[in-house]
Structure formats: C-alpha cells, structure tokens
Design an enzyme around this catalytic site. Structure first.
Site, PDB file in Angstrom:
ATOM      1  N   GLU A 163      13.745   3.828   1.074  1.00 42.63           N
ATOM      2  CA  GLU A 163      13.033   4.370   2.231  1.00 42.63           C
ATOM      3  C   GLU A 163      13.700   3.958   3.536  1.00 42.63           C
ATOM      4  OE1 GLU A 163      11.094   6.528   1.470  1.00 42.63           O
ATOM      5  OE2 GLU A 163      10.398   6.060  -0.545  1.00 42.63           O
ATOM      6  N   PHE A 184       0.847  -1.199   0.000  1.00 44.19           N
ATOM      7  CA  PHE A 184       0.000   0.000   0.000  1.00 44.19           C
ATOM      8  C   PHE A 184       0.881   1.246   0.000  1.00 44.19           C
ATOM      9  CE2 PHE A 184      -2.332   3.390   2.192  1.00 44.19           C
ATOM     10  CZ  PHE A 184      -3.429   3.482   1.350  1.00 44.19           C
ATOM     11  N   GLY A 185       0.642   2.135  -0.953  1.00 46.48           N
ATOM     12  CA  GLY A 185       1.379   3.400  -1.041  1.00 46.48           C
ATOM     13  C   GLY A 185       0.480   4.574  -0.716  1.00 46.48           C
ATOM     14  N   TYR A 186       0.989   5.478   0.114  1.00 48.95           N
ATOM     15  CA  TYR A 186       0.180   6.639   0.536  1.00 48.95           C
ATOM     16  C   TYR A 186       0.923   7.963   0.344  1.00 48.95           C
ATOM     17  CZ  TYR A 186       3.319   6.092   4.453  1.00 48.95           C
ATOM     18  OH  TYR A 186       4.455   5.974   5.206  1.00 48.95           O
ATOM     19  N   GLY A 187       2.211   7.875   0.003  1.00 51.71           N
ATOM     20  CA  GLY A 187       3.011   9.097  -0.122  1.00 51.71           C
ATOM     21  C   GLY A 187       3.703   9.098  -1.467  1.00 51.71           C
ATOM     22  N   SER A 188       5.035   9.088  -1.419  1.00 54.19           N
ATOM     23  CA  SER A 188       5.785   9.142  -2.676  1.00 54.19           C
ATOM     24  C   SER A 188       5.476   7.955  -3.589  1.00 54.19           C
ATOM     25  CB  SER A 188       7.290   9.203  -2.395  1.00 54.19           C
ATOM     26  OG  SER A 188       7.675   8.088  -1.633  1.00 54.19           O
TER      27      SER A 188
HETATM   28  C1  BEZ Z   1       4.449   5.380   0.535  1.00 60.44           C
HETATM   29  O1  BEZ Z   1       3.688   4.463   0.814  1.00 60.44           O
HETATM   30  O2  BEZ Z   1       4.164   6.193  -0.329  1.00 60.44           O
HETATM   31  C2  BEZ Z   1       5.718   5.469   1.251  1.00 60.44           C
HETATM   32  C3  BEZ Z   1       6.522   4.363   1.347  1.00 60.44           C
HETATM   33  C4  BEZ Z   1       7.696   4.460   2.004  1.00 60.44           C
HETATM   34  C5  BEZ Z   1       8.065   5.638   2.567  1.00 60.44           C
HETATM   35  C6  BEZ Z   1       7.254   6.727   2.465  1.00 60.44           C
HETATM   36  C7  BEZ Z   1       6.073   6.643   1.805  1.00 60.44           C
END
Ligand code: BEZ
Length: 187
Positions: free
Chosen positions: A99, A24-28
């Site tokens: 990360e 699941f991605g929530y940021g970059s």
């Molecule tokens: C993300 O899910 O977008 C994410 C993954 C690792 C680090 C920061 C954000």
C-alpha cells in the site's frame, strides 16, 4: 506528499516493542487478506467514512489512467465498519510495500462488534497525498472504475469484491453500493 509512503510508514514507531498489533481494514484488506494474522474480528472505527477517492496508479490503474480505490475521509459522527486483524509487526513491512501509493499508518481506536476496543492502526490516504483524486459523483466514479485496470487486475473487481464482502458481513455502505449499481448498469 509523494506517492511512495514506505519510508514515512517505517518511521512510525508508535507500536515499537509490541508483539501484536490490531490493524483495521476497510477496503482491500477485507476481501484480500494476503498476510498472516493471529485472529480477525468484525469491528468499526468512529468519525471516518469510506470513499473511493484515492487514485491507484500501481494496483488498479496506471500512471496515465489511474483507477479509484478506497480511503477514509473524516466525518464527524460517522462510523466505518470493517474487519480488524491481529498481526505481528513484521506484517507491516509487507503492507507498507503493498500500500505504498499514498497510504499512511494512523493510530486509532478500534471497536469490536462483539464488544471491547483496542488502540490499533489503520492505513489512510489523506487528501494531501499526490495520488488523491477526491470527491466525484458516484456515476463518474463508476465510469472511471469501469475503464481502469492495473497490475493487480480490473478496478471493477476491487469494487465488486468489496461490495460482496460488505454484504456478506451484513454491512451497509450506500456509497459503495451505489457505485456497484452504476457499474452493473454500465455493463
Ligand atoms: C484497508 O484497510 O483495506 C486498506 C489498507 C491499505 C490501503 C487501502 C485499504
């Protein structure tokens, strides 16, 4: 916990033996999917909320002037919407390195907007990591972001790219959009 989480993440064996894992991605990860994926789907996770409370010394800031990037903080009843990627386990080596600044893999239920759910993984920088900066007013966060830059580029671009991607997906995030608004006014 030290900044570098690569070794801890490599010991995470929850999905050992799996050929494919949902991430699941929530940021970059929403706007910068620089890894191969088999499939991606809009999705959400429950009881977590997106916050620009994690310091970035290695991507969007420096050791002496850290930027701010997204992490998730627990919030009962909250829903965080983002993008789920079906990936092969080798991709984690790349992401663990990308990360490494405080993010740990956590197993989580991922709910697809089109229906259904799967257990998968999410990277979270928790408050006990050395780079965690914590809560601050959105205006102060915007000021810090406006003045930060690191090897991956301007911190501002991270925030603006994420806000655009969320809008394109039809998602609302008052925290992100308020910081974006402050940033525009600071220009
Ligand atoms: C993300 O899910 O977008 C994410 C993954 C690792 C680090 C920061 C954000």
């Amino acid at each position: 916990m030290s900044h570098n989480t690569i070794a801890i993440n490599q010991r995470m064996d929850k999905f050992d033996g799996h050929h494919r894992v949902w991430l699941f991605g929530y940021g970059s990860l929403i706007f910068k999917a620089d890894f191969p994926f088999i499939e991606r789907r809009p999705a959400h996770i429950d009881n977590w909320t997106r916050r620009f409370w994690q310091g970035s010394h290695d991507h969007r800031g420096t050791e002496t002037a850290p930027g701010r990037v997204a992490t998730l903080v627990p919030q009962e009843g909250a829903r965080c919407a983002g993008m789920a990627y079906l990936i092969t386990p080798e991709v984690f080596a790349h992401l663990d390195h990308r990360e490494k600044n405080g993010y740990l893999r956590l197993a989580i239920d991922i709910h697809f907007e089109a229906g259904g759910s799967e257990e998968g993984l999410v990277y979270i920088a928790t408050e006990d990591n050395a780079a965690f900066l914590g809560e601050a007013p959105e205006l102060d966060i915007a000021r810090q972001i406006a003045s930060s830059r690191g090897p991956s580029g301007a911190n501002r671009d991270y925030l603006v790219d994420l806000a655009h991607a969320l809008r394109e997906m039809g998602l609302d995030d008052p925290h992100v959009f308020e910081i974006e608004q402050h940033l525009a006014q600071l220009d």
